[in-house]
Design a protein around this motif. Structure first.
Motif, PDB file in Angstrom:
ATOM      1  N   VAL A 113       0.860  -1.274  -0.069  1.00  0.00           N
ATOM      2  CA  VAL A 113      -0.033  -0.117  -0.053  1.00  0.00           C
ATOM      3  C   VAL A 113       0.836   1.191  -0.189  1.00  0.00           C
ATOM      4  CG1 VAL A 113      -1.648   1.439   1.300  1.00  0.00           C
ATOM      5  CG2 VAL A 113      -2.050  -1.329   1.022  1.00  0.00           C
ATOM      6  N   PRO A 114       1.891   1.359   0.903  1.00  0.00           N
ATOM      7  CA  PRO A 114       2.820   2.553   0.769  1.00  0.00           C
ATOM      8  C   PRO A 114       3.107   3.011  -0.852  1.00  0.00           C
ATOM      9  CG  PRO A 114       3.373   1.255   2.507  1.00  0.00           C
ATOM     10  CD  PRO A 114       2.648   0.293   1.690  1.00  0.00           C
ATOM     11  N   PHE A 115       3.374   1.954  -1.393  1.00  0.00           N
ATOM     12  CA  PHE A 115       3.877   2.306  -2.872  1.00  0.00           C
ATOM     13  C   PHE A 115       2.672   2.466  -3.820  1.00  0.00           C
ATOM     14  CE2 PHE A 115       7.013  -0.458  -0.982  1.00  0.00           C
ATOM     15  CZ  PHE A 115       8.264   0.137  -1.024  1.00  0.00           C
ATOM     16  N   SER A 116       1.723   1.530  -3.555  1.00  0.00           N
ATOM     17  CA  SER A 116       0.335   1.424  -4.658  1.00  0.00           C
ATOM     18  C   SER A 116      -0.532   2.467  -4.267  1.00  0.00           C
ATOM     19  CB  SER A 116      -0.017  -0.040  -4.687  1.00  0.00           C
ATOM     20  OG  SER A 116      -0.719  -0.262  -3.389  1.00  0.00           O
ATOM     21  N   HIS A 117      -0.667   2.710  -3.045  1.00  0.00           N
ATOM     22  CA  HIS A 117      -1.547   3.836  -2.578  1.00  0.00           C
ATOM     23  C   HIS A 117      -1.125   4.716  -1.537  1.00  0.00           C
ATOM     24  CE1 HIS A 117      -4.048   0.556  -4.522  1.00  0.00           C
ATOM     25  NE2 HIS A 117      -5.001   1.257  -4.714  1.00  0.00           N
ATOM     26  N   PRO A 118      -0.187   5.481  -2.026  1.00  0.00           N
ATOM     27  CA  PRO A 118       0.344   6.122  -0.908  1.00  0.00           C
ATOM     28  C   PRO A 118      -0.555   7.495  -0.246  1.00  0.00           C
ATOM     29  CG  PRO A 118       1.256   6.946  -2.934  1.00  0.00           C
ATOM     30  CD  PRO A 118       0.593   5.592  -3.041  1.00  0.00           C
ATOM     31  N   GLU A 119      -1.516   7.696  -1.126  1.00  0.00           N
ATOM     32  CA  GLU A 119      -2.372   8.965  -0.609  1.00  0.00           C
ATOM     33  C   GLU A 119      -3.470   8.147   0.553  1.00  0.00           C
ATOM     34  OE1 GLU A 119      -4.793   6.079  -3.397  1.00  0.00           O
ATOM     35  OE2 GLU A 119      -2.764   6.991  -3.298  1.00  0.00           O
ATOM     36  N   THR A 120      -3.350   6.883   0.771  1.00  0.00           N
ATOM     37  CA  THR A 120      -4.112   6.392   1.937  1.00  0.00           C
ATOM     38  C   THR A 120      -3.498   6.330   3.319  1.00  0.00           C
ATOM     39  OG1 THR A 120      -3.581   3.966   1.435  1.00  0.00           O
ATOM     40  CG2 THR A 120      -5.429   4.766   0.331  1.00  0.00           C
ATOM     41  N   THR A 122      -0.581   8.800   5.902  1.00  0.00           N
ATOM     42  CA  THR A 122       0.370  10.151   5.866  1.00  0.00           C
ATOM     43  C   THR A 122       1.354  10.054   4.818  1.00  0.00           C
ATOM     44  OG1 THR A 122       1.575   9.128   7.616  1.00  0.00           O
ATOM     45  CG2 THR A 122      -0.668  10.069   8.336  1.00  0.00           C
ATOM     46  N   ARG A 123       1.872  11.397   4.719  1.00  0.00           N
ATOM     47  CA  ARG A 123       3.089  11.356   3.751  1.00  0.00           C
ATOM     48  C   ARG A 123       4.168  10.790   4.355  1.00  0.00           C
ATOM     49  NH1 ARG A 123       4.297  17.086   1.066  1.00  0.00           N
ATOM     50  NH2 ARG A 123       2.199  16.623   0.416  1.00  0.00           N
ATOM     51  N   ARG A 124       4.455  11.043   5.694  1.00  0.00           N
ATOM     52  CA  ARG A 124       5.461  10.372   6.388  1.00  0.00           C
ATOM     53  C   ARG A 124       5.409   9.150   6.454  1.00  0.00           C
ATOM     54  NH1 ARG A 124      10.420   9.497   8.288  1.00  0.00           N
ATOM     55  NH2 ARG A 124      10.325   8.711  10.638  1.00  0.00           N
ATOM     56  N   GLY A 125       4.205   8.726   6.659  1.00  0.00           N
ATOM     57  CA  GLY A 125       4.171   6.866   6.872  1.00  0.00           C
ATOM     58  C   GLY A 125       4.677   6.284   5.747  1.00  0.00           C
ATOM     59  N   ALA A 126       3.951   6.781   4.377  1.00  0.00           N
ATOM     60  CA  ALA A 126       4.138   6.087   3.277  1.00  0.00           C
ATOM     61  C   ALA A 126       5.770   6.321   2.985  1.00  0.00           C
ATOM     62  CB  ALA A 126       3.486   6.883   2.233  1.00  0.00           C
ATOM     63  N   ALA A 127       6.365   7.506   3.257  1.00  0.00           N
ATOM     64  CA  ALA A 127       7.959   7.223   2.938  1.00  0.00           C
ATOM     65  C   ALA A 127       8.590   6.423   3.859  1.00  0.00           C
ATOM     66  CB  ALA A 127       8.299   8.774   2.978  1.00  0.00           C
ATOM     67  N   TRP A 128       8.163   6.367   4.862  1.00  0.00           N
ATOM     68  CA  TRP A 128       9.048   5.485   5.875  1.00  0.00           C
ATOM     69  C   TRP A 128       8.919   3.947   5.734  1.00  0.00           C
ATOM     70  CZ3 TRP A 128       7.717   1.539   9.296  1.00  0.00           C
ATOM     71  CH2 TRP A 128       8.928   1.131  10.407  1.00  0.00           C
ATOM     72  N   HIS A 129       7.757   3.417   5.354  1.00  0.00           N
ATOM     73  CA  HIS A 129       7.410   2.383   4.885  1.00  0.00           C
ATOM     74  C   HIS A 129       8.123   2.000   3.672  1.00  0.00           C
ATOM     75  CE1 HIS A 129       4.385   2.233   7.993  1.00  0.00           C
ATOM     76  NE2 HIS A 129       4.383   0.750   8.053  1.00  0.00           N
ATOM     77  N   GLN A 130       8.095   2.747   2.840  1.00  0.00           N
ATOM     78  CA  GLN A 130       8.836   2.431   1.416  1.00  0.00           C
ATOM     79  C   GLN A 130      10.149   2.243   1.646  1.00  0.00           C
ATOM     80  OE1 GLN A 130       8.086   5.913  -1.150  1.00  0.00           O
ATOM     81  NE2 GLN A 130       5.858   5.449  -1.352  1.00  0.00           N
ATOM     82  N   ALA A 131      10.850   3.215   2.590  1.00  0.00           N
ATOM     83  CA  ALA A 131      12.503   2.905   2.615  1.00  0.00           C
ATOM     84  C   ALA A 131      12.571   1.751   3.489  1.00  0.00           C
ATOM     85  CB  ALA A 131      12.764   4.333   3.628  1.00  0.00           C
ATOM     86  N   MET A 132      11.813   1.332   4.584  1.00  0.00           N
ATOM     87  CA  MET A 132      12.336   0.178   5.362  1.00  0.00           C
ATOM     88  C   MET A 132      11.863  -0.965   4.714  1.00  0.00           C
ATOM     89  SD  MET A 132      13.184   1.477   8.139  1.00  0.00           S
ATOM     90  CE  MET A 132      13.098   0.380   9.735  1.00  0.00           C
ATOM     91  N   ILE A 133      11.138  -1.097   3.732  1.00  0.00           N
ATOM     92  CA  ILE A 133      10.653  -2.129   2.726  1.00  0.00           C
ATOM     93  C   ILE A 133      11.668  -2.425   1.744  1.00  0.00           C
ATOM     94  CG2 ILE A 133       9.038  -3.225   1.200  1.00  0.00           C
ATOM     95  CD1 ILE A 133       6.864  -1.919   2.690  1.00  0.00           C
ATOM     96  N   ARG A 134      12.022  -1.616   1.189  1.00  0.00           N
ATOM     97  CA  ARG A 134      13.109  -1.524   0.256  1.00  0.00           C
ATOM     98  C   ARG A 134      14.481  -2.015   0.814  1.00  0.00           C
ATOM     99  NH1 ARG A 134      11.023   3.808  -2.515  1.00  0.00           N
ATOM    100  NH2 ARG A 134      10.218   2.880  -4.492  1.00  0.00           N
ATOM    101  N   ARG A 135      14.833  -1.607   2.148  1.00  0.00           N
ATOM    102  CA  ARG A 135      16.091  -2.064   2.881  1.00  0.00           C
ATOM    103  C   ARG A 135      15.805  -3.468   3.208  1.00  0.00           C
ATOM    104  NH1 ARG A 135      17.924   1.598   7.747  1.00  0.00           N
ATOM    105  NH2 ARG A 135      16.330  -0.025   9.061  1.00  0.00           N
ATOM    106  N   ALA A 136      14.661  -3.787   3.688  1.00  0.00           N
ATOM    107  CA  ALA A 136      14.558  -5.163   4.001  1.00  0.00           C
ATOM    108  C   ALA A 136      14.576  -6.145   2.805  1.00  0.00           C
ATOM    109  CB  ALA A 136      13.262  -5.383   4.703  1.00  0.00           C
ATOM    110  N   ALA A 137      14.354  -5.732   1.532  1.00  0.00           N
ATOM    111  CA  ALA A 137      14.390  -6.557   0.329  1.00  0.00           C
ATOM    112  C   ALA A 137      15.984  -6.597   0.079  1.00  0.00           C
ATOM    113  CB  ALA A 137      13.518  -5.825  -0.906  1.00  0.00           C
ATOM    114  N   GLU A 138      16.654  -5.719   0.435  1.00  0.00           N
ATOM    115  CA  GLU A 138      17.978  -5.689   0.228  1.00  0.00           C
ATOM    116  C   GLU A 138      18.811  -6.333   1.034  1.00  0.00           C
ATOM    117  OE1 GLU A 138      19.895  -4.643  -2.498  1.00  0.00           O
ATOM    118  OE2 GLU A 138      18.262  -3.937  -3.610  1.00  0.00           O
ATOM    119  N   ARG A 280     -10.068  -0.505  -0.783  1.00  0.00           N
ATOM    120  CA  ARG A 280      -9.234   0.197  -1.825  1.00  0.00           C
ATOM    121  C   ARG A 280      -7.894  -0.735  -1.887  1.00  0.00           C
ATOM    122  NH1 ARG A 280     -11.898   4.848   0.421  1.00  0.00           N
ATOM    123  NH2 ARG A 280     -13.183   5.775  -1.197  1.00  0.00           N
ATOM    124  N   ALA A 281      -7.358  -1.190  -0.845  1.00  0.00           N
ATOM    125  CA  ALA A 281      -6.148  -1.877  -0.973  1.00  0.00           C
ATOM    126  C   ALA A 281      -5.846  -2.702   0.366  1.00  0.00           C
ATOM    127  CB  ALA A 281      -4.850  -1.005  -1.022  1.00  0.00           C
TER     128      ALA A 281
END
Length: 376
Positions: A113-120, A122-138, A280-281
């Motif tokens: 959801v942070p990637f596909s529906h970031p509008e659902t 908070t801006r900070r919440g979406a950015a934090w989750h995107q960063a942490m998920i990408r790092r976990a994948a790496e 929605r997601a």
């Protein structure tokens, strides 16, 4: 003896939500099925009261010497504060930046959801989750996702060398436990439940689509039943009463129960005429599975994860379409034979989803990667 540390911080969140339920059910099942040489402990940030993170049969909770905000900031910035243990399971993206040498780290990613529906979010919440998920994948040894749909979306948004394992959720034992008729009637009376109702379960926030459901229920061809909403209030200032007024849902047709216990939820689910899930997601949709297990018909949106979990046993409607949602709810309640077939199929399908199975698969991941790390 090697130790598995499960980060149980979500149990202390102001709104634990579905990830809180996942954390509690998962750590309980993993403790019950631990290999003979392993122990399981819960670890959190520092809080004045840790009682909400106390899980029977699990050691702890042990508190790290930092409050939640500081711990979140340190891990976000890549500080290698290891929470202890030989293997760490993070039930949310709040996780150390990487495993320590000779240790392993597995992170659960519930949705994209942070990637596909970031509008659902908070801006900070979406950015934090995107960063942490990408790092976990790496950097993590493995990422656990609840559905194939999330695995496919993760490949698109956060591809990395971490192993991705699809491990579905289960149905909480408290919902499946037999309920005496007298107790069920007493609970229903205490909650002032109507004799029949459309039910929605989940945190009250924008992505759950409750605005669409309320608009649907106000349509003249919608079921002539009350709408009961169960779940804590999340972010986004979703005012259900104001939405009912906006769309003209008649007075008395909206009942908001807020957060309730699993024991009460079992009664609310069993007595529902139909469960509506207009999200929605989603990454899984635990209420869909719970309703299936209890023999309640389900109408859900066409979110891929919901379609996957229901496996054709629910009635599917397009996201954001109140007219079709209203008509489908009515059709499910009016077409007894078809609905009965769907309910029977749903009960059968739900039997394959257990927390015991989830725990077994997770232990396979942890022991495999711990052995690999120890051999280096």
């Amino acid at each position: 003896m090697p130790e598995l540390v499960v980060l149980t911080e979500q149990l202390l969140a102001p709104v634990p939500g579905g990830t809180g339920r996942y954390t509690r059910e998962l750590v309980t099942a993993m403790a019950a099925s631990a290999p003979p040489t392993w122990t399981v402990a819960g670890v959190t940030a520092t809080h004045r009261d840790l009682s909400a993170a106390d899980v029977p049969t699990v050691a702890g909770p042990r508190a790290l010497p930092l409050p939640r905000r500081a711990l979140t900031a340190l891990w976000e910035r890549g500080v290698h504060l290891w929470p202890g243990g030989d293997a760490v399971h993070a039930p949310t993206p709040l996780a150390p930046p990487a495993p320590r040498r000779g240790r392993c780290l597995v992170v659960t990613v519930h949705d994209t959801v942070p990637f596909s529906h970031p509008e659902t979010l908070t801006r900070r919440g979406a950015a934090w989750h995107q960063a942490m998920i990408r790092r976990a994948a790496e950097r993590a040894n493995a990422i656990v996702v609840p559905t194939i749909a999330v695995a496919e979306e993760l490949e698109r948004y956060a591809h990395g060398p971490a192993t991705v394992a699809v491990i579905p959720h289960g149905v909480p034992s408290a919902l499946l436990a037999p309920i005496e008729a007298a107790q069920e009637h007493a609970t229903a009376a205490a909650l002032d439940l109507p004799s029949g109702y459309v039910l929605a379960v989940g945190t009250v926030e924008p992505r759950k689509g409750l605005d669409v459901l309320i608009e649907a229920m106000a349509k003249p061809y919608a079921p002539d039943l009350p709408l009961v909403v169960v779940g804590p209030h999340g972010w986004g200032e979703v005012d259900l009463t104001a939405l009912a007024e906006k769309y003209g849902l008649a007075d008395g047709r909206l009942r908001v129960l807020g957060r309730i216990s699993d024991e009460d939820l079992a009664v609310v689910l069993r007595r529902a005429s139909v469960l509506a899930v207009p999200s929605r997601a989603e990454g899984f949709g635990l209420p869909v599975l719970e309703a299936m297990a209890l023999g309640v018909p389900v109408v859900h949106s066409d979110v891929p994860a919901l379609v996957e979990v229901a496996g054709g046993t629910g009635a599917v409607v397009p996201r954001g379409d109140p007219k079709t949602l209203a008509a489908t709810l009515r059709a499910v309640l009016d077409d007894g034979p078809s609905t009965s077939r769907r309910v029977a199929q749903g009960r059968l399908r739900a039997q394959a989803f257990t927390w015991e199975h989830a725990a077994t698969e997770l232990w396979r991941l942890h022991t495999r990667f711990f052995e690999m790390a120890s051999a280096r």
